[in-house]
Motif scaffolding. Structure first.
Motif, short mmCIF file in Angstrom:
data_model
loop_
_atom_site.label_atom_id
_atom_site.label_comp_id
_atom_site.label_asym_id
_atom_site.label_seq_id
_atom_site.Cartn_x
_atom_site.Cartn_y
_atom_site.Cartn_z
N ALA A 159 2.61 3.83 -15.45
CA ALA A 159 3.75 4.61 -14.99
C ALA A 159 3.74 4.85 -13.50
O ALA A 159 4.62 5.52 -12.96
CB ALA A 159 3.78 5.96 -15.71
N ALA A 160 2.75 4.30 -12.81
CA ALA A 160 2.66 4.48 -11.36
C ALA A 160 3.88 3.87 -10.66
O ALA A 160 4.43 2.86 -11.12
CB ALA A 160 1.39 3.83 -10.83
N PRO A 161 4.33 4.45 -9.58
CA PRO A 161 5.55 3.97 -8.91
C PRO A 161 5.48 2.54 -8.40
O PRO A 161 6.51 1.92 -8.15
CB PRO A 161 5.70 4.96 -7.73
CG PRO A 161 4.96 6.17 -8.15
CD PRO A 161 3.82 5.69 -8.98
N VAL A 162 4.27 1.97 -8.24
CA VAL A 162 4.17 0.61 -7.71
C VAL A 162 4.54 -0.44 -8.75
O VAL A 162 4.73 -1.61 -8.41
CB VAL A 162 2.76 0.33 -7.17
CG1 VAL A 162 2.46 1.23 -6.00
CG2 VAL A 162 1.70 0.50 -8.26
N PHE A 163 4.64 -0.07 -10.02
CA PHE A 163 4.95 -1.03 -11.08
C PHE A 163 6.44 -0.98 -11.45
O PHE A 163 7.07 0.08 -11.41
CB PHE A 163 4.12 -0.74 -12.34
CG PHE A 163 2.66 -0.96 -12.14
CD1 PHE A 163 2.16 -2.20 -11.80
CD2 PHE A 163 1.77 0.09 -12.30
CE1 PHE A 163 0.81 -2.41 -11.62
CE2 PHE A 163 0.41 -0.11 -12.13
CZ PHE A 163 -0.07 -1.36 -11.78
N ILE A 164 6.95 -2.16 -11.83
CA ILE A 164 8.31 -2.21 -12.37
C ILE A 164 8.35 -1.39 -13.65
O ILE A 164 7.52 -1.56 -14.54
CB ILE A 164 8.74 -3.66 -12.64
CG1 ILE A 164 8.83 -4.43 -11.32
CG2 ILE A 164 10.06 -3.71 -13.39
CD1 ILE A 164 9.11 -5.90 -11.50
N GLY A 165 9.32 -0.52 -13.75
CA GLY A 165 9.41 0.36 -14.92
C GLY A 165 8.63 1.64 -14.76
O GLY A 165 8.65 2.50 -15.65
N GLY A 166 7.93 1.80 -13.64
CA GLY A 166 7.18 3.03 -13.39
C GLY A 166 8.09 4.14 -12.90
O GLY A 166 9.29 3.96 -12.68
N GLY A 167 7.51 5.31 -12.74
CA GLY A 167 8.29 6.46 -12.30
C GLY A 167 8.62 6.40 -10.81
O GLY A 167 7.97 5.70 -10.04
#
Length: 208
Positions: free
Chosen positions: A79-87
């Motif tokens: 869920a980290a912002p660096v991933f697609i689909g993350g927050g």
């Protein structure tokens, strides 16, 4: 306050009408009008939607990959912002813009708006029954009357159907029932046109 009653084309109507000084004879105050208009416009605004941050997205909480030896940065959460689909990192918060305003102050603001138009820009007509539902005919009548580019017409309990049908395609002409009278719409128009029924309804609204 006595005002001459006109017809919708600007010609002389049937006699005069006595307007209540308690509703149409006040001295307008810019600070009160500003507060009421601000309250009205803020309450029209929708809620600002919040974005989903890493605690709001539906991703697995399992550690992703090995801590060492993977050749990439260390991560423990998809869920980290660096991933697609993350927050979203530092996302927008939910905001509500509605305000509260004392009922007596709202009523005073409407009286002052009516009073400001009574000083300059108020027309009282006998009724709106003369309209036959034709836009071209009504536009000609209003042009003859010379009410200005922005005209707000307020009727009694309900707006005359034929007049409303004829007026809805004329730019700058708006129609409201007496119950819908409000400070913002009154002030933003050059001319306020009230029917006899509208005057009675507005005065009864404050006296009741």
């Amino acid at each position: 306050m006595k005002v001459k009653v006109l017809n919708i084309d600007g010609s002389a109507g049937k006699g005069d009408i006595e307007l209540s000084d308690d509703v149409f004879g006040l001295e307008p105050r810019a600070d009160i009008l500003h507060r009421v208009v601000t309250w009205q416009l803020e309450n029209r605004r929708g809620i600002a939607r919040a974005t989903r941050e890493r605690s709001d997205v539906a991703r697995t909480g399992k550690k992703w990959g090995r801590q060492k030896g993977g050749g990439t940065a260390r991560h423990g959460d998809r869920a980290a912002p660096v991933f697609i689909g993350g927050g979203k990192a530092h996302g927008a918060r939910r905001r509500e813009f509605s305000q509260s305003l004392n009922k007596k102050l709202r009523a005073l603001g409407l009286k002052m708006a009516l009073s400001s138009k009574a000083q300059n820009g108020l027309i009282v007509v006998d009724s709106l029954d003369g309209a036959d539902g034709k836009t071209k005919a009504l536009a000609g009548q209003l042009a003859k009357a010379g009410f200005g580019k922005k005209v707000l017409v307020i009727d009694g309990e309900a707006v005359n159907d034929n007049f409303a049908r004829a007026a809805r395609n004329i730019v700058g002409v708006n129609v409201l029932p007496a119950q819908g009278a409000n400070v913002y719409d009154i002030l933003k128009h050059d001319t306020l046109v009230l029917t006899r029924a509208a005057v009675e309804k507005l005065e009864a609204r404050f006296n009741g």
